[in-house]
Write a protein that holds these residues in place. Structure first.
Motif, mmCIF file in Angstrom:
data_model
loop_
_atom_site.group_PDB
_atom_site.id
_atom_site.type_symbol
_atom_site.label_atom_id
_atom_site.label_comp_id
_atom_site.label_asym_id
_atom_site.label_seq_id
_atom_site.Cartn_x
_atom_site.Cartn_y
_atom_site.Cartn_z
ATOM 1 N N SER A 10 0.838 -1.204 0.000
ATOM 2 C CA SER A 10 0.000 0.000 0.000
ATOM 3 C C SER A 10 0.873 1.255 0.000
ATOM 4 O O SER A 10 0.515 2.254 -0.597
ATOM 5 N N PHE A 188 -6.834 11.629 -1.642
ATOM 6 C CA PHE A 188 -7.824 10.638 -2.067
ATOM 7 C C PHE A 188 -7.248 9.213 -2.024
ATOM 8 O O PHE A 188 -7.804 8.324 -1.382
ATOM 9 N N THR A 189 -6.079 9.002 -2.655
ATOM 10 C CA THR A 189 -5.486 7.646 -2.674
ATOM 11 C C THR A 189 -5.150 7.193 -1.269
ATOM 12 O O THR A 189 -5.389 6.051 -0.897
ATOM 13 N N ASN A 190 -4.585 8.126 -0.506
ATOM 14 C CA ASN A 190 -4.241 7.797 0.857
ATOM 15 C C ASN A 190 -5.445 7.313 1.635
ATOM 16 O O ASN A 190 -5.402 6.286 2.304
ATOM 17 N N GLY A 191 -6.528 8.054 1.496
ATOM 18 C CA GLY A 191 -7.759 7.714 2.204
ATOM 19 C C GLY A 191 -8.247 6.334 1.822
ATOM 20 O O GLY A 191 -8.496 5.490 2.678
ATOM 21 N N ILE A 192 -8.334 6.094 0.504
ATOM 22 C CA ILE A 192 -8.875 4.816 0.030
ATOM 23 C C ILE A 192 -7.982 3.651 0.477
ATOM 24 O O ILE A 192 -8.468 2.663 1.017
ATOM 25 N N LEU A 193 -6.669 3.806 0.275
ATOM 26 C CA LEU A 193 -5.768 2.698 0.616
ATOM 27 C C LEU A 193 -5.788 2.428 2.122
ATOM 28 O O LEU A 193 -5.818 1.277 2.549
ATOM 29 N N THR A 194 -5.780 3.500 2.905
ATOM 30 C CA THR A 194 -5.813 3.311 4.365
ATOM 31 C C THR A 194 -7.086 2.578 4.756
ATOM 32 O O THR A 194 -7.063 1.661 5.568
ATOM 33 N N TYR A 195 -8.183 2.969 4.113
ATOM 34 C CA TYR A 195 -9.450 2.316 4.428
ATOM 35 C C TYR A 195 -9.394 0.821 4.095
ATOM 36 O O TYR A 195 -9.735 -0.023 4.906
ATOM 37 N N ILE A 196 -8.909 0.506 2.881
ATOM 38 C CA ILE A 196 -8.879 -0.902 2.453
ATOM 39 C C ILE A 196 -7.985 -1.725 3.377
ATOM 40 O O ILE A 196 -8.379 -2.780 3.887
ATOM 41 N N ARG A 199 -9.338 -2.005 6.911
ATOM 42 C CA ARG A 199 -10.520 -2.860 6.998
ATOM 43 C C ARG A 199 -10.100 -4.326 7.060
ATOM 44 O O ARG A 199 -10.632 -5.111 7.813
#
Ligand SMILES: Nc1ncnc2c1ncn2[C@@H]1O[C@H](COP(=O)(O)OP(=O)(O)OP(=O)(O)O)[C@@H](O)[C@H]1O
Ligand SMILES: [Mg+2]
Length: 485
Positions: A10, A188-196, A199
């Motif tokens: 990530s 944006f990418t940071n947010g999505i990757l951190t979320y994935i 999770r």
């Protein structure tokens, strides 16, 4: 995939994705504006000429500044210059000390002072400088500065502000857009990757927590769902192991508890039976039921018999409890098992013979077979087993055969009878305390069900193993091993 690997990937993605996307955004903007860029390119040719024109005018001004600086206070002269410069989209500004004394009407009304570079303390004549482009109103200007001194010694500067052509403005806007796009894309990418990634870590952790809560509440029967093959999966595996271990130990605890309850109930029952009988006969005597000498003798004999039974039972119980608590001292010594069994058999033959059962000892062992054993306790095991064989014999020509065989490390003794045998489904229980296949515990055959339990404890204390082979209606064999010296 391990969590470590996932985090690493990530991080790499966080670096690469924004770069690619920003590049894409840049290419996109250029593509969309392709028409206007082509226009700009054609304009570029005429601009080149204009620039060389600008350079000429600037040299003119420089010359004036050295030869006749006060000319740069002359509004007439300045207006003329301004007119020439306006053709090449350039405005002129003259500053005396801190005050703007002339500003081209290109910047109609803008407070031009704000955009100009600060006055230097020790300014040198003929010092030339080109500053970063600056937006004045809607236009981007390239600022060129020339320093000089007026005749009266006051410092002055001339600024030529050239409106950067459409290409320059476009490049500048593109750069700003790209920077904003880059920042947004990174967020944006940071947010999505951190979320994935989080999770995939948090979800299994939550369900592990749920499982831990179940255990806390005493529920050990749930099945842990399957986990990814990562560090959390390993943790879940250990957790599942713990659950199973806990479950078996709880079940074992319940089993112990039940055994203890059964033990107490069996002991009470087995103690109660002879005592009730003794009480009955004593009351009979007191009530004068035993009115003849003969009856009296029979009563007393029965009382004595029951008291003996009781005594024996208590002895057995005592022995068993000592074995159970491992408080019975063993007297281990090296004995020749062959000679020992020969003696035993000879001794028991007489007793079993009186009950109509023939006892025989067989072995192919000729030399002394040394084992480590406690003579007295070993005798107890053999006696218990032989006693059972006699007690549960239901045949006229009953036989008991004792076999001795030996391997490198162990000696095996097998005591076989041809009595009633034990039903297959009851075989696993006969070494349990107080277990009797006769469930009603009818005492016609006597016994409390401790004999084999005691034998088992003794054999195990010798480091051996005891087991049974039996066919209902054909006979029973009890086998046990002893370690060779
Ligand atoms: N040789 C045998 N043939 C048939 N049944 C047997 C034999 N040996 C043991 N059993 C069965 O196993 C049960 C357990 O035997 P165990 O020697 O432990 O108790 P017991 O003989 O009833 O009492 P105790 O030995 O304490 O006087 C017996 O009650 C009997 O039902
Ligand atoms: Mg017995």
């Amino acid at each position: 995939m391990s969590i470590k690997m996932r985090l690493l990937l990530s991080y790499i993605a966080m670096l690469i994705i924004p770069l690619i996307l920003t590049f894409g955004v840049g290419v996109g903007i250029i593509k969309i504006n392709v028409g206007s860029i082509q226009n700009i390119a054609t304009i570029g040719e005429t601009e080149k000429n204009l620039l060389s024109e600008g350079a000429k005018i600037f040299t003119d001004i420089k010359l004036t500044a050295t030869k006749n600086p006060d000319q740069l206070k002359n509004m007439e002269y300045l207006r003329g210059m301004d007119q020439k410069l306006s053709i090449i989209n350039t405005g002129i500004v003259v500053r005396q000390n801190n005050t703007v004394i002339y500003a081209s009407n290109l910047f109609n009304g803008e407070n031009i002072t704000e955009y100009l570079p600060k006055v230097r303390h020790h300014q040198k004549d003929n010092h030339e400088e080109i500053h970063d482009p600056e937006f004045i109103g809607n236009h981007l200007y390239l600022i060129k500065q020339l320093d000089f001194h007026f005749r009266d010694g006051q410092s002055g500067s001339v600024f030529l502000l050239t409106s950067v052509g459409p290409i320059g403005q476009f490049a500048y806007k593109l750069m700003i857009t790209m920077i904003i796009a880059f920042v947004l894309i990174i967020i944006f990418t940071n947010g999505i990757l951190t979320y994935i990634v989080s999770r995939s870590i948090v979800k299994p952790l939550k369900s592990l927590k749920k499982a831990a809560e179940q255990i806390k509440e005493g529920n050990l029967n749930f099945v842990l769902e399957s986990y990814p093959r990562d560090e959390i999966g390993e943790l879940a595996g250990a957790f599942e192991g713990m659950r199973l271990q806990l479950k078996t130990s709880v079940e074992q605890q319940i089993q112990y508890e039940n055994n203890r309850k059964e033990l107490i109930s069996s002991i009470s029952h087995d103690l109660k039976t002879p005592i009730t009988a003794i009480k009955g006969y004593v009351e009979g005597i007191m009530d004068g039921v035993a009115d003849s000498q003969e009856k009296m003798e029979r009563y007393i004999k029965t009382i004595s018999l029951k008291a003996n039974d009781l005594d024996e039972l208590i002895d057995q119980l005592f022995l068993f409890s000592k074995l159970d608590l491992k408080k019975l001292p063993f007297n281990f010594e090296e004995i020749d098992l062959h000679a020992y069994l020969l003696d035993c058999a000879e001794e028991m033959e007489f007793d079993t013979g009186r009950s109509g059962v023939a006892l025989q000892y067989h072995t192919e062992v000729k030399d002394p077979l040394m084992v480590i054993a406690d003579r007295e306790q070993l005798k107890r095991v053999i006696m218990n087993v032989v006693e059972n064989a006699v007690k549960y014999m239901n045949r006229e020509n009953g036989t008991i055969d004792i076999y001795l065989t030996a391997s490198q490390t162990t000696a095996t003794i097998k005591i076989k009878d041809n009595g009633q045998g034990i039903p297959r489904h009851l075989l696993p229980f006969i070494f349990d305390t107080f277990y009797r296949t006769d469930a009603s515990r009818n005492s016609s055959t006597g016994g409390s069900g401790l004999g084999l339990a005691i034998s088992k404890r003794i054999v195990e204390e010798h480091g051996g193993r005891i087991w049974v082979e039996s066919i209902e209606g054909e006979g029973t064999s009890i086998l046990f091993t002893l370690k060779r010296a």
